[in-house]
Design a protein around this motif. Sequence first.
Motif, short mmCIF file in Angstrom:
data_model
loop_
_atom_site.label_atom_id
_atom_site.label_comp_id
_atom_site.label_asym_id
_atom_site.label_seq_id
_atom_site.Cartn_x
_atom_site.Cartn_y
_atom_site.Cartn_z
N UNK A 2 0.88 -1.17 0.00
CA UNK A 2 0.00 0.00 0.00
C UNK A 2 0.91 1.22 0.00
N UNK A 3 1.03 1.89 -1.12
CA UNK A 3 2.03 2.94 -1.24
C UNK A 3 1.40 4.29 -1.55
N UNK A 75 -0.95 3.03 -10.83
CA UNK A 75 -0.73 1.93 -11.77
C UNK A 75 0.28 0.94 -11.20
N UNK A 76 0.31 0.82 -9.88
CA UNK A 76 1.26 -0.12 -9.25
C UNK A 76 1.05 -1.54 -9.76
N UNK A 127 -6.02 -3.07 0.45
CA UNK A 127 -5.33 -4.35 0.55
C UNK A 127 -5.91 -5.37 -0.42
N UNK A 128 -7.23 -5.43 -0.46
CA UNK A 128 -7.88 -6.37 -1.38
C UNK A 128 -7.41 -6.11 -2.80
N UNK A 129 -7.37 -4.84 -3.20
CA UNK A 129 -6.93 -4.46 -4.54
C UNK A 129 -5.46 -4.84 -4.75
N UNK A 130 -4.62 -4.59 -3.76
CA UNK A 130 -3.19 -4.91 -3.90
C UNK A 130 -2.98 -6.43 -4.03
N UNK A 134 -1.52 -8.66 -7.17
CA UNK A 134 -0.36 -9.54 -6.98
C UNK A 134 -0.60 -10.96 -7.50
N UNK A 135 -1.86 -11.29 -7.78
CA UNK A 135 -2.14 -12.66 -8.20
C UNK A 135 -1.40 -13.03 -9.49
#
Lengths: 201, 201
Positions: A2-3, A75-76, A127-130, A134-135
């Motif tokens: 989370x940045x 756009x991480x 967090x859910x989005x991050x 990452x999947x």
Amino acid sequence: MPSPAPLRRPGGRTARIRQQVLDAVLAELGEHGFDGLTMEAVAARAGVHRATVYRRWGDVGGLLADVLVAAGDDDWRPPDTGSLIGDLAALNQEIYDALVAEPSVVAALIAASFRSAQAELAQRRLWEDRYERCEVVVSRAVERGELPPHTDARRLLIAATAPLYHRLVLLHTPPDPDLPGDAARTAVLAASAGAFAVGGT
Amino acid sequence: MPSPAPLRRPGGRTARIRQQVLDAVLAELGEHGFDGLTMEAVAARAGVHRATVYRRWGDVGGLLADVLVAAGDDDWRPPDTGSLIGDLAALNQEIYDALVAEPSVVAALIAASFRSAQAELAQRRLWEDRYERCEVVVSRAVERGELPPHTDARRLLIAATAPLYHRLVLLHTPPDPDLPGDAARTAVLAASAGAFAVGGT
């Protein structure tokens, strides 16, 4: 992961004010933590009328929630190093660096999520989005043949990252530079042994 | 694992008052969370003079810290089921049950540790003590030949338990009854693959 970086978005006066205010929230939070965060200090630092801040964000919880919404509006993408262990170690290094930074805005936002229901919901969504983004780390590993096709990506990602959050946010153990790599390697060894296989071990 | 049960200790009037007050803190915390926890409500519920509560505990942070000190002053030992996977699964089940209880006093105490420096220190000490007591789970597994002699017990225990805390305390994902067993099994598979071997993998 989370940045919450300062927002750099095009836009008119409304967007500019939002940027000034959210940058001020991050700066105040980093300097004083949740307890020092007030609508007045944010307005003063942002150079924006207090009435505007109250009207648009309501309270400190509203400000924090908007910081977290803005943090997710980027756009991480997770690191792409060519191997599962490399990707997880690099991801963990990002998380580690964000959590041990002084001051750590990320740690302050997590702490704030225990103070404000609005911030808690926004933190959870971020967090859910991050984790969702990452999947791809897992699907790339499956494509490379590093993992079986039916691998529970979320469980693997949680196993890889949870020790960092547990140690640094809850247990408050001293920062250990081996932590990101150790946790990544542990998850990969478990994965290779079938720990995250869907439909049995 | 952090299991603040009501105190049942012999002792005189001082010990009895402490017991009444700390029981009242747990009850108030469970019902109203940190925000509803006041010195006044605790004193009233405990049937103890407000002045006594202020003199002895100072503030809400002092009350919470003493609850955590009292919680650690017990004879809790980790489950001894005869196998590493059994011990870790049973340990995780205890943690899981404590975190998903409604109301969860354990979750409320963790949340409160983000509000009070005194409570944070006491929570950290309680965890340190609990993880230390759990190290026997690993040494028993080493004695049974389930693990190599040079196994980093703490890293193994953190790997086994961290996903529960991460999901239930930080990510706030819905309770999943498979979680305790899955996290235990993942840690055992990683351990068998040498993930926690001291001196390299």
